[in-house]
Design a protein around this motif. Structure first.
Motif, PDB file in Angstrom:
ATOM      1  N   THR A 110      82.990  25.051  20.869  1.00  0.00           N
ATOM      2  CA  THR A 110      83.232  23.638  20.579  1.00  0.00           C
ATOM      3  C   THR A 110      82.320  23.133  19.471  1.00  0.00           C
ATOM      4  O   THR A 110      82.723  22.310  18.648  1.00  0.00           O
ATOM      5  CB  THR A 110      83.035  22.792  21.850  1.00  0.00           C
ATOM      6  OG1 THR A 110      83.894  23.293  22.876  1.00  0.00           O
ATOM      7  CG2 THR A 110      83.370  21.330  21.598  1.00  0.00           C
ATOM      8  N   THR A 111      81.101  23.628  19.427  1.00  0.00           N
ATOM      9  CA  THR A 111      80.147  23.181  18.410  1.00  0.00           C
ATOM     10  C   THR A 111      80.537  23.624  17.004  1.00  0.00           C
ATOM     11  O   THR A 111      80.003  23.111  16.024  1.00  0.00           O
ATOM     12  CB  THR A 111      78.742  23.718  18.729  1.00  0.00           C
ATOM     13  OG1 THR A 111      78.794  25.148  18.835  1.00  0.00           O
ATOM     14  CG2 THR A 111      78.224  23.142  20.037  1.00  0.00           C
ATOM     15  N   GLU A 112      81.458  24.571  16.884  1.00  0.00           N
ATOM     16  CA  GLU A 112      81.883  25.051  15.564  1.00  0.00           C
ATOM     17  C   GLU A 112      83.045  24.248  14.989  1.00  0.00           C
ATOM     18  O   GLU A 112      83.435  24.471  13.832  1.00  0.00           O
ATOM     19  CB  GLU A 112      82.287  26.528  15.650  1.00  0.00           C
ATOM     20  CG  GLU A 112      81.137  27.477  15.892  1.00  0.00           C
ATOM     21  CD  GLU A 112      81.601  28.916  15.993  1.00  0.00           C
ATOM     22  OE1 GLU A 112      81.373  29.681  15.033  1.00  0.00           O
ATOM     23  OE2 GLU A 112      82.202  29.274  17.032  1.00  0.00           O
ATOM     24  N   LEU A 113      83.597  23.332  15.763  1.00  0.00           N
ATOM     25  CA  LEU A 113      84.659  22.489  15.230  1.00  0.00           C
ATOM     26  C   LEU A 113      84.103  21.613  14.121  1.00  0.00           C
ATOM     27  O   LEU A 113      82.932  21.221  14.150  1.00  0.00           O
ATOM     28  CB  LEU A 113      85.246  21.605  16.334  1.00  0.00           C
ATOM     29  CG  LEU A 113      86.134  22.283  17.374  1.00  0.00           C
ATOM     30  CD1 LEU A 113      86.523  21.282  18.459  1.00  0.00           C
ATOM     31  CD2 LEU A 113      87.379  22.872  16.735  1.00  0.00           C
ATOM     32  N   PRO A 114      84.920  21.284  13.120  1.00  0.00           N
ATOM     33  CA  PRO A 114      84.447  20.387  12.064  1.00  0.00           C
ATOM     34  C   PRO A 114      84.037  19.036  12.640  1.00  0.00           C
ATOM     35  O   PRO A 114      84.446  18.650  13.736  1.00  0.00           O
ATOM     36  CB  PRO A 114      85.677  20.239  11.160  1.00  0.00           C
ATOM     37  CG  PRO A 114      86.525  21.419  11.454  1.00  0.00           C
ATOM     38  CD  PRO A 114      86.298  21.740  12.892  1.00  0.00           C
ATOM     39  N   GLU A 115      83.223  18.323  11.880  1.00  0.00           N
ATOM     40  CA  GLU A 115      82.757  17.012  12.375  1.00  0.00           C
ATOM     41  C   GLU A 115      83.925  16.080  12.643  1.00  0.00           C
ATOM     42  O   GLU A 115      83.931  15.334  13.621  1.00  0.00           O
ATOM     43  CB  GLU A 115      81.805  16.391  11.359  1.00  0.00           C
ATOM     44  CG  GLU A 115      81.243  15.051  11.806  1.00  0.00           C
ATOM     45  CD  GLU A 115      80.292  14.442  10.798  1.00  0.00           C
ATOM     46  OE1 GLU A 115      79.775  13.340  11.067  1.00  0.00           O
ATOM     47  OE2 GLU A 115      80.088  15.054   9.727  1.00  0.00           O
ATOM     48  N   TYR A 116      84.908  16.115  11.751  1.00  0.00           N
ATOM     49  CA  TYR A 116      86.110  15.307  11.956  1.00  0.00           C
ATOM     50  C   TYR A 116      87.284  16.248  12.169  1.00  0.00           C
ATOM     51  O   TYR A 116      87.522  17.153  11.368  1.00  0.00           O
ATOM     52  CB  TYR A 116      86.359  14.384  10.763  1.00  0.00           C
ATOM     53  CG  TYR A 116      85.347  13.267  10.680  1.00  0.00           C
ATOM     54  CD1 TYR A 116      85.515  12.096  11.413  1.00  0.00           C
ATOM     55  CD2 TYR A 116      84.212  13.404   9.902  1.00  0.00           C
ATOM     56  CE1 TYR A 116      84.582  11.074  11.354  1.00  0.00           C
ATOM     57  CE2 TYR A 116      83.268  12.389   9.834  1.00  0.00           C
ATOM     58  CZ  TYR A 116      83.466  11.225  10.565  1.00  0.00           C
ATOM     59  OH  TYR A 116      82.535  10.229  10.521  1.00  0.00           O
TER      60      TYR A 116
END
Length: 245
Positions: free
Chosen positions: A146-152
């Protein structure tokens, strides 16, 4: 009296023919793009999600990634009885991280995926084969945390029934064996990704983005009826800042 051959008249004819071909190509491109954007006016599932979440159905959170050219569907690795590891076995990946909890899946042309890791690697032959559906298709699968998802990121909350529809749609694109999806040996971009044989053929009418859009429509999400371009996939989707885990 026989007409005199003129190199100048021949040149004019050639230039005129090239001009008509060029205008025809411009017209085709305009019609292609205009048709795609006009269909935004009559989206599928215009009322939004077909089945509203209930108090007893917390649903499943899914995402759409858009890199400006290509879109991927992102889903939990394991949710409501669906474990994607049973389909895309970890042993086909170089060294998937142990803390991953999401899986990103995209569909596309084999030549583009394997021979064009960067736009600078694109060759005319690869492009023409993709446009006219000459190649087989592949699924590009990547394990993520989940932490690797883009900020937006585009985020959608599906009901359990809608998520099952999305899973069924993706599974219809998987070329399966008794051991799961059929992997392409040695094909990777990094440690957490792999390529698998897929059903269907890429073309101008059936692009990687139309595949994503069709999956969202199958799940009851409001989306255009034809999505050959990435922004047509995400046009009606909520863009939200990622909630960090």
């Amino acid at each position: 009296m026989k007409p005199t051959f003129s190199i100048y008249s021949l040149a004019r004819r050639i230039i005129r023919s090239i001009g008509w071909v060029f205008l025809g190509l411009l017209g085709a491109i305009f019609l292609y793009v205009a048709s795609a954007y006009l269909l935004l006016l009559i989206p599928a599932n215009a009322q939004g999600l077909k089945n509203a979440l209930t108090h007893s159905d917390t649903g499943v959170r899914v995402w759409v990634l858009d890199n400006g050219v290509h879109t991927d569907l992102v889903m939990p690795i394991e949710s409501i009885g669906m474990n994607w590891r049973a389909v895309f076995a970890p042993e086909h990946f170089v060294a998937p991280a142990k803390d991953v909890d999401l899986i990103a899946i995209g569909w596309g042309d084999r030549g583009f995926y394997l021979n064009t890791p960067n736009w600078s690697d694109l060759k005319l032959k690869t492009a023409l084969q993709a446009v006219f559906g000459a190649n087989e298709s592949l699924l590009h699968v990547e394990y993520l945390s989940t932490t690797e998802l883009p900020e937006y990121v585009y985020e959608i909350q599906l009901s359990r029934a809608q998520y099952r529809e999305l899973v069924n749609y993706v599974m219809q694109s998987v070329t399966r064996t008794s051991a799961g999806a059929r992997a392409i040996s040695g094909a990777h971009y990094g440690h957490n990704d792999a390529f698998f044989q897929a059903n269907g053929h890429y073309s101008l009418l059936q692009t990687c983005n139309t595949w994503t859009g069709a999956g969202l429509r199958a799940a009851g999400v409001k989306v255009s009826r034809w999505t050959p371009l990435p922004n047509l996939v995400t046009w009606y989707l909520p863009l939200a800042q990622r909630i960090k885990a």
